[in-house]
Design a protein around this motif. Structure first.
Motif, PDB file in Angstrom:
ATOM      1  N   GLY A   6       0.819  -1.204   0.000  1.00 40.19           N
ATOM      2  CA  GLY A   6       0.000   0.000   0.000  1.00 40.19           C
ATOM      3  C   GLY A   6       0.853   1.255   0.000  1.00 40.19           C
ATOM      4  O   GLY A   6       1.944   1.280   0.577  1.00 40.19           O
ATOM      5  N   ILE A   7       0.376   2.294  -0.662  1.00 38.62           N
ATOM      6  CA  ILE A   7       1.091   3.575  -0.689  1.00 38.62           C
ATOM      7  C   ILE A   7       0.628   4.416   0.498  1.00 38.62           C
ATOM      8  O   ILE A   7      -0.546   4.758   0.608  1.00 38.62           O
ATOM      9  N   LYS A   8       1.561   4.703   1.396  1.00 38.79           N
ATOM     10  CA  LYS A   8       1.258   5.483   2.591  1.00 38.79           C
ATOM     11  C   LYS A   8       1.956   6.846   2.517  1.00 38.79           C
ATOM     12  O   LYS A   8       3.085   6.943   2.057  1.00 38.79           O
ATOM     13  N   SER A   9       1.280   7.856   2.987  1.00 42.69           N
ATOM     14  CA  SER A   9       1.840   9.215   2.913  1.00 42.69           C
ATOM     15  C   SER A   9       2.146   9.807   4.284  1.00 42.69           C
ATOM     16  O   SER A   9       2.354  11.012   4.407  1.00 42.69           O
ATOM     17  N   ASN A  10       2.184   8.953   5.309  1.00 44.25           N
ATOM     18  CA  ASN A  10       2.409   9.458   6.670  1.00 44.25           C
ATOM     19  C   ASN A  10       3.609   8.815   7.352  1.00 44.25           C
ATOM     20  O   ASN A  10       3.686   8.763   8.571  1.00 44.25           O
ATOM     21  N   ARG A  11       4.549   8.312   6.561  1.00 41.09           N
ATOM     22  CA  ARG A  11       5.738   7.684   7.143  1.00 41.09           C
ATOM     23  C   ARG A  11       6.731   8.754   7.591  1.00 41.09           C
ATOM     24  O   ARG A  11       6.988   9.721   6.859  1.00 41.09           O
ATOM     25  N   PRO A  12       7.319   8.607   8.771  1.00 42.78           N
ATOM     26  CA  PRO A  12       8.278   9.611   9.234  1.00 42.78           C
ATOM     27  C   PRO A  12       9.557   9.607   8.397  1.00 42.78           C
ATOM     28  O   PRO A  12      10.018   8.549   7.951  1.00 42.78           O
ATOM     29  N   VAL A  13      10.111  10.786   8.165  1.00 46.70           N
ATOM     30  CA  VAL A  13      11.403  10.922   7.489  1.00 46.70           C
ATOM     31  C   VAL A  13      12.497  10.718   8.532  1.00 46.70           C
ATOM     32  O   VAL A  13      12.507  11.391   9.562  1.00 46.70           O
ATOM     33  N   PRO A  14      13.423   9.790   8.312  1.00 48.41           N
ATOM     34  CA  PRO A  14      14.467   9.515   9.311  1.00 48.41           C
ATOM     35  C   PRO A  14      15.490  10.644   9.399  1.00 48.41           C
ATOM     36  O   PRO A  14      15.645  11.438   8.463  1.00 48.41           O
ATOM     37  N   THR A  15      16.154  10.698  10.519  1.00 45.07           N
ATOM     38  CA  THR A  15      17.206  11.693  10.748  1.00 45.07           C
ATOM     39  C   THR A  15      18.570  10.994  10.713  1.00 45.07           C
ATOM     40  O   THR A  15      18.760   9.984  11.391  1.00 45.07           O
ATOM     41  N   PRO A  16      19.519  11.499   9.928  1.00 45.20           N
ATOM     42  CA  PRO A  16      20.833  10.845   9.856  1.00 45.20           C
ATOM     43  C   PRO A  16      21.605  10.970  11.164  1.00 45.20           C
ATOM     44  O   PRO A  16      21.644  12.043  11.775  1.00 45.20           O
ATOM     45  N   GLY A  17      22.177   9.854  11.596  1.00 47.85           N
ATOM     46  CA  GLY A  17      22.995   9.845  12.802  1.00 47.85           C
ATOM     47  C   GLY A  17      24.468  10.000  12.464  1.00 47.85           C
ATOM     48  O   GLY A  17      24.835  10.408  11.351  1.00 47.85           O
ATOM     49  N   LYS A  18      25.313   9.656  13.387  1.00 47.50           N
ATOM     50  CA  LYS A  18      26.759   9.771  13.214  1.00 47.50           C
ATOM     51  C   LYS A  18      27.227   8.967  11.998  1.00 47.50           C
ATOM     52  O   LYS A  18      26.932   7.797  11.862  1.00 47.50           O
ATOM     53  N   GLY A  19      27.915   9.639  11.092  1.00 50.14           N
ATOM     54  CA  GLY A  19      28.445   8.981   9.909  1.00 50.14           C
ATOM     55  C   GLY A  19      27.421   8.688   8.832  1.00 50.14           C
ATOM     56  O   GLY A  19      27.737   8.012   7.843  1.00 50.14           O
ATOM     57  N   GLU A  20      26.196   9.216   8.979  1.00 54.45           N
ATOM     58  CA  GLU A  20      25.123   8.903   8.035  1.00 54.45           C
ATOM     59  C   GLU A  20      24.730  10.107   7.190  1.00 54.45           C
ATOM     60  O   GLU A  20      24.985  11.259   7.552  1.00 54.45           O
ATOM     61  N   ILE A  21      24.062   9.813   6.086  1.00 52.76           N
ATOM     62  CA  ILE A  21      23.523  10.839   5.202  1.00 52.76           C
ATOM     63  C   ILE A  21      22.046  10.541   4.959  1.00 52.76           C
ATOM     64  O   ILE A  21      21.604   9.405   5.050  1.00 52.76           O
ATOM     65  N   LEU A  22      21.285  11.592   4.647  1.00 51.46           N
ATOM     66  CA  LEU A  22      19.881  11.433   4.257  1.00 51.46           C
ATOM     67  C   LEU A  22      19.792  11.655   2.754  1.00 51.46           C
ATOM     68  O   LEU A  22      20.242  12.670   2.236  1.00 51.46           O
ATOM     69  N   VAL A  23      19.215  10.684   2.063  1.00 53.31           N
ATOM     70  CA  VAL A  23      19.115  10.725   0.608  1.00 53.31           C
ATOM     71  C   VAL A  23      17.656  10.881   0.201  1.00 53.31           C
ATOM     72  O   VAL A  23      16.789  10.136   0.674  1.00 53.31           O
ATOM     73  N   LYS A  24      17.387  11.856  -0.668  1.00 54.65           N
ATOM     74  CA  LYS A  24      16.059  11.995  -1.265  1.00 54.65           C
ATOM     75  C   LYS A  24      16.069  11.185  -2.559  1.00 54.65           C
ATOM     76  O   LYS A  24      16.760  11.526  -3.522  1.00 54.65           O
ATOM     77  N   LEU A  25      15.334  10.096  -2.566  1.00 49.11           N
ATOM     78  CA  LEU A  25      15.379   9.155  -3.679  1.00 49.11           C
ATOM     79  C   LEU A  25      14.605   9.659  -4.898  1.00 49.11           C
ATOM     80  O   LEU A  25      13.558  10.301  -4.771  1.00 49.11           O
ATOM     81  N   GLU A  26      15.144   9.363  -6.074  1.00 44.24           N
ATOM     82  CA  GLU A  26      14.520   9.734  -7.342  1.00 44.24           C
ATOM     83  C   GLU A  26      13.927   8.521  -8.050  1.00 44.24           C
ATOM     84  O   GLU A  26      12.828   8.580  -8.613  1.00 44.24           O
ATOM     85  N   PHE A  27      14.667   7.408  -8.056  1.00 49.61           N
ATOM     86  CA  PHE A  27      14.233   6.172  -8.705  1.00 49.61           C
ATOM     87  C   PHE A  27      14.691   4.987  -7.873  1.00 49.61           C
ATOM     88  O   PHE A  27      15.666   5.070  -7.130  1.00 49.61           O
TER      89      PHE A  27
END
Length: 352
Positions: free
Chosen positions: A26-47
């Motif tokens: 199912g397509i859900k629109s209320n999932r939380p966006v994660p926060t990057p921790g130590k050594g991590e990056i947040l990626v906005k996915l395209e494909f």
């Protein structure tokens, strides 16, 4: 650290809890966006590419500890965590692979970290790429060359690297015969290109005229339709002693039986296709002893192999044959995958 604010919630394709025989997403629109921790990056996915192993996970054939599948994601870095150089990473296009992380500290990692016992896998035990945003360790992402479009790069992150690494494991030489079972599928069609460029004679095995035309156009020496001919006999007739190596991307027991039978002495079988239901590999000690066979498995490749394969893609030597669908088409895509109706690879466009 961020140059622009990121949303708090996102869209994701989430596996629904169901008691029916067919599990739906199912397509859900209320999932939380994660926060990057130590050594991590947040990626906005395209494909994100869709792999047959995603189907296995979603249908419950293989272990899955998350409710978001996917492991062929491409997007841009929009936020970094502590101890990550913002100038180095912000805005960079990167890929998220099946090998989400490895410990890099155990004795197995000292040999090859792709089989780390403590590894995490996108879409299996950590949330995958069928969503808008994903956090990943910066150490384990793949930088995508600017010459490649994101939709064409996505399948290279699993199908492409799995086949490149598998071909390397065969230890074949130019002029050798390589049989690929499932040659017209997402993995196989890229394996043909890589193998042909390395000078191997590829015997493509699949079914249907569309897949025949695709395989031959990509450099296969010959196409065998397993529904029309005895492929073992046909391979032996072509090669006398059998092929030097087989890469089995198909997942049926019969396919693996035939893979063993078409190997020549000192031949190598690389197991890639994951069965829907477990079965024992059809290899007897007698055959192994008399023919001196080698059997290996493969699911991922090293960072060096990934870079080598991406260089081939930039040079135009390997290109994924893709069909692009929207994320909300995912159930139709999974059904088509289950019926083996996909030629090449499906890529999902992630909502922006």
């Amino acid at each position: 650290m961020s140059v622009s604010p990121t949303p708090l919630i996102q869209i994701a394709a989430v596996i629904a809890s169901s008691t029916s025989d067919t599990v739906k997403v199912g397509i859900k629109s209320n999932r939380p966006v994660p926060t990057p921790g130590k050594g991590e990056i947040l990626v906005k996915l395209e494909f994100s590419g869709v792999c047959h192993s995603d189907l296995h996970s979603i249908r419950g054939d293989t272990p899955m500890l998350t409710d978001v599948a996917g492991h062929e994601g491409v997007g841009k870095v929009v936020k970094v965590g502590p101890e990550v150089d913002e100038k180095q990473w912000m805005g960079t296009r990167v890929g998220i692979r099946w090998l989400y992380s490895s410990c890099r500290q155990c004795e197995i990692c000292d040999i090859n970290h792709t089989v780390c016992p403590y590894q995490k896998n996108a879409g299996a035990n950590v949330p995958g790429t069928f969503q808008q945003y994903i956090v990943s360790p910066a150490l384990h992402v793949t930088r995508i060359p600017e010459q490649l479009s994101p939709e064409s790069a996505a399948p290279l992150l699993c199908a492409g690297i799995a086949m490149y690494s598998s071909i390397m494991k065969t230890k074949t030489r130019p002029g050798d015969y390589l049989a690929i079972l499932g040659a017209g599928g997402g993995l196989g069609h890229m394996g043909i290109q890589i193998a042909a460029k390395k000078g191997l004679k590829v015997i493509a095995i699949d079914s249907g005229n569309k897949k025949k035309q695709l395989c031959l156009s990509l450099g296969a020496t010959e196409f065998l339709d397993y529904r029309e001919v005895n492929i073992v006999q046909a391979v032996k007739a072509k090669t006398t002693f059998g092929v030097h190596a087989v890469i089995c991307t198909a997942n049926g027991e019969r396919a693996y039986e035939q893979s063993m039978q078409m190997l020549r002495p000192f031949g190598t079988l690389v197991c890639v296709g994951i069965p829907n239901k477990p079965f024992k590999l059809p290899a007897t000690p007698f055959d192994m002893i008399v023919k001196g066979l080698t059997i290996v498995g493969n699911s991922a490749g090293t960072a060096d192999e990934m870079h080598e394969m991406l260089a081939m893609a930039v040079a135009g030597d390997v290109k994924a044959h893709v069909e692009v669908f929207g994320l909300d088409d995912i159930n139709d895509v999974l059904d088509r995958l289950e019926r083996s109706e996909i030629d090449g690879r499906v890529v999902l466009r992630i909502p922006q």
